[in-house]
Enzyme design. Structure first.
Site, PDB file in Angstrom:
ATOM      1  CE  LYS A 186      -6.292  -5.002 -66.024  1.00  0.00           C
ATOM      2  NZ  LYS A 186      -6.263  -5.119 -67.385  1.00  0.00           N
ATOM      3  CB  VAL A 218     -12.889 -10.758 -65.573  1.00  0.00           C
ATOM      4  CG1 VAL A 218     -12.092 -12.060 -65.086  1.00  0.00           C
ATOM      5  CG2 VAL A 218     -12.993  -9.885 -64.154  1.00  0.00           C
ATOM      6  CG  PHE A 258     -11.367   7.355 -79.392  1.00  0.00           C
ATOM      7  CD1 PHE A 258     -12.870   6.484 -79.705  1.00  0.00           C
ATOM      8  CD2 PHE A 258     -11.038   7.452 -80.569  1.00  0.00           C
ATOM      9  CE1 PHE A 258     -13.134   6.928 -80.629  1.00  0.00           C
ATOM     10  CE2 PHE A 258     -11.134   6.787 -82.372  1.00  0.00           C
ATOM     11  CZ  PHE A 258     -12.860   6.497 -82.418  1.00  0.00           C
ATOM     12  CB  VAL A 316     -10.599  -0.572 -74.704  1.00  0.00           C
ATOM     13  CG1 VAL A 316     -11.701  -1.097 -74.366  1.00  0.00           C
ATOM     14  CG2 VAL A 316      -9.404  -1.783 -74.305  1.00  0.00           C
ATOM     15  N   GLY A 356       3.782  -5.863 -77.907  1.00  0.00           N
ATOM     16  CA  GLY A 356       3.135  -5.138 -76.817  1.00  0.00           C
ATOM     17  C   GLY A 356       1.823  -5.969 -76.003  1.00  0.00           C
ATOM     18  CE  LYS A 363      -7.312  -9.139 -66.029  1.00  0.00           C
ATOM     19  NZ  LYS A 363      -6.207  -9.764 -67.243  1.00  0.00           N
ATOM     20  CD  GLU A 387     -18.152 -10.952 -69.822  1.00  0.00           C
ATOM     21  OE1 GLU A 387     -17.055 -12.001 -69.023  1.00  0.00           O
ATOM     22  OE2 GLU A 387     -18.975 -11.436 -69.309  1.00  0.00           O
ATOM     23  CG  ASP A 417      -4.238  -7.676 -65.413  1.00  0.00           C
ATOM     24  OD1 ASP A 417      -4.409  -6.953 -65.431  1.00  0.00           O
ATOM     25  OD2 ASP A 417      -4.215  -8.640 -65.638  1.00  0.00           O
ATOM     26  N   GLY A 468      -6.205  -7.982 -75.857  1.00  0.00           N
ATOM     27  CA  GLY A 468      -6.094  -7.093 -76.927  1.00  0.00           C
ATOM     28  C   GLY A 468      -7.494  -6.461 -76.735  1.00  0.00           C
TER      29      GLY A 468
END
Length: 405
Positions: A102, A129, A9, A12, A184, A202, A126, A198, A299
């Site tokens: 990811k 990426v 929590f 995301v 951020g 992906k 989904e 990262d 985000g």
């Protein structure tokens, strides 16, 4: 009534919760039934959860998994463990899981896909990426039988923001990294972004959907952006190029091969116009030529939105991508790279060029050293900063001729 569980929590997980509540009526109309968030697994129970309208909140995994029989679980924990064990548990039971993790998917996705298949359910990723860009489900649904022979893209919003600032405003790497952290966009430990992990995760996931197989990770080369120096940026500006972190993968001799690295992108190339925290993906294939997608790449809201839409698509669509056994391989193209040579490394680079018969197409002088444009060269053998070069090579070299004259 659909019963929903949420693992994690943070930004995301809370985004998923908020998205369900904010658009409850629309979602229920699409699904044709109501839903209820039954339970939420959190790390810190001391945080204020007073605003939660529904859902049993716990820090205990055993309590969470036994609280209810879920119809769908959203995994928003991050990392490998305990996310892998939790996901494996639900998929094995036949409960679908939607994830934005990811690192987990790139590392253990093949196993979890197999678990989902054995359990007669689905594993949706989904949101893992390119943030809000619906690229995974476009490949799984809209392009389910379309042959893809290459995929290329800007897959990390943090580094794209940094490189945009460095090129367009001639700012230093250290300066824009600090600003990205303050805004951020970058974590306090920015390693995953600036060392390209990262984007590497992906590209592995995209390759699996495009080519129908999980890549051997040793065949996906990775270079970070931390070695970019100010004079590299100056050379890019002189040549009319943008510097971008590009992920590029293709089928070669039946195997997936790829690279994630900083690249010089000619100004008239599509990816050169992708600035700020935006991501972009370009698919190449015999029937589609080039198909491009672009949108917000980061985000909590964008990621949560993709997770919810992933769930809705899977609730209404049972198909998946089918890759032909005789998959087209990418056309052979000349590969150009930019090698930056300073005084200390000149001898090493000259020896490398002679030993491997490197064709130096152009040498661009600078007060800090030289930038060599090389063709089809064994750049993996060099310790110097190397950039892929995308675009019309004649235009790039002619830009240098105009500058020199």
């Amino acid at each position: 009534m659909l019963k929903i569980g949420i693992l994690g929590f943070g930004t995301v997980g809370k985004g998923v919760y908020d998205r369900f509540h904010r658009t409850r009526e629309t979602i229920e109309r699409q699904l044709g039934e109501s839903f209820k968030i039954e339970a939420i697994l959190v790390k810190d129970r001391q945080k204020d959860r007073a605003s939660l309208e529904e859902g049993f909140v716990t820090t205990d995994w055993e309590e969470f998994k036994n609280h209810h029989s879920y119809d769908i679980v959203f995994e928003a924990i991050g990392g490998i463990e305990p996310a892998y064990s939790y996901t494996n548990h639900f998929l094995t039971q036949g409960t679908p899981v939607i994830s934005a993790n990811k690192k987990l998917i790139a590392s253990r996705g093949e196993e979890l896909d197999a678990c989902a298949q054995a359990g007669g359910t689905f594993y949706g990723y989904e949101a893992a990426v390119a943030g809000a860009i619906p690229i995974i489900n476009a490949l799984r649904a809209t392009l389910s039988t379309t042959s893809i022979d290459r995929v290329r893209g800007i897959l990390n919003g943090t580094t794209n923001y940094m490189l945009t600032e460095m090129i367009q405003k001639e700012r230093s790497f250290a300066d824009v990294l600090l600003e990205a952290q303050q805004l951020g966009y970058a974590e306090s430990d920015p390693t995953d972004d600036i060392e390209s992990y990262d984007a590497w995760y992906k590209l592995i996931i995209l390759s699996r959907l495009c080519f129908g197989k999980w890549a051997d990770t040793e065949q996906i080369t990775r270079y970070g952006v931390s070695e970019i120096e100010n004079w590299h940026v100056e050379v890019a500006n002189e040549l009319g190029c943008q510097v971008k972190l590009i992920g590029d993968a293709k089928l070669e001799d039946g195997e997936v091969r790829g690279i994630v690295s900083p690249a010089f992108v000619a100004g008239d190339e599509l990816l050169a116009s992708i600035n700020g925290v935006v991501n972009a993906v370009v698919l190449y294939g015999e029937d589609i030529d080039q198909l491009s997608f672009a949108g917000p790449g980061a985000g909590g809201a964008a990621t949560a939105n993709s997770m919810v839409e992933d769930f809705i698509l899977h609730s209404r669509y049972d198909g998946d991508r089918v890759v032909a056994e005789e998959q087209h391989e990418a056309k052979e193209e000349s590969s150009y790279s930019m090698v930056f040579v300073n005084q200390a490394s000149y001898g090493e680079c000259l020896h490398w060029a002679e030993a491997y018969g490197v064709e130096i197409v152009e040498s661009i002088p600078h007060s800090e050293g030289e930038a060599w444009i090389v063709k089809n060269a064994a750049v993996d053998e060099l310790s110097q900063p190397v950039y892929q070069l995308y675009g019309n090579i004649q235009r790039i070299t002619s830009a240098n001729e105009v500058k020199v004259s």
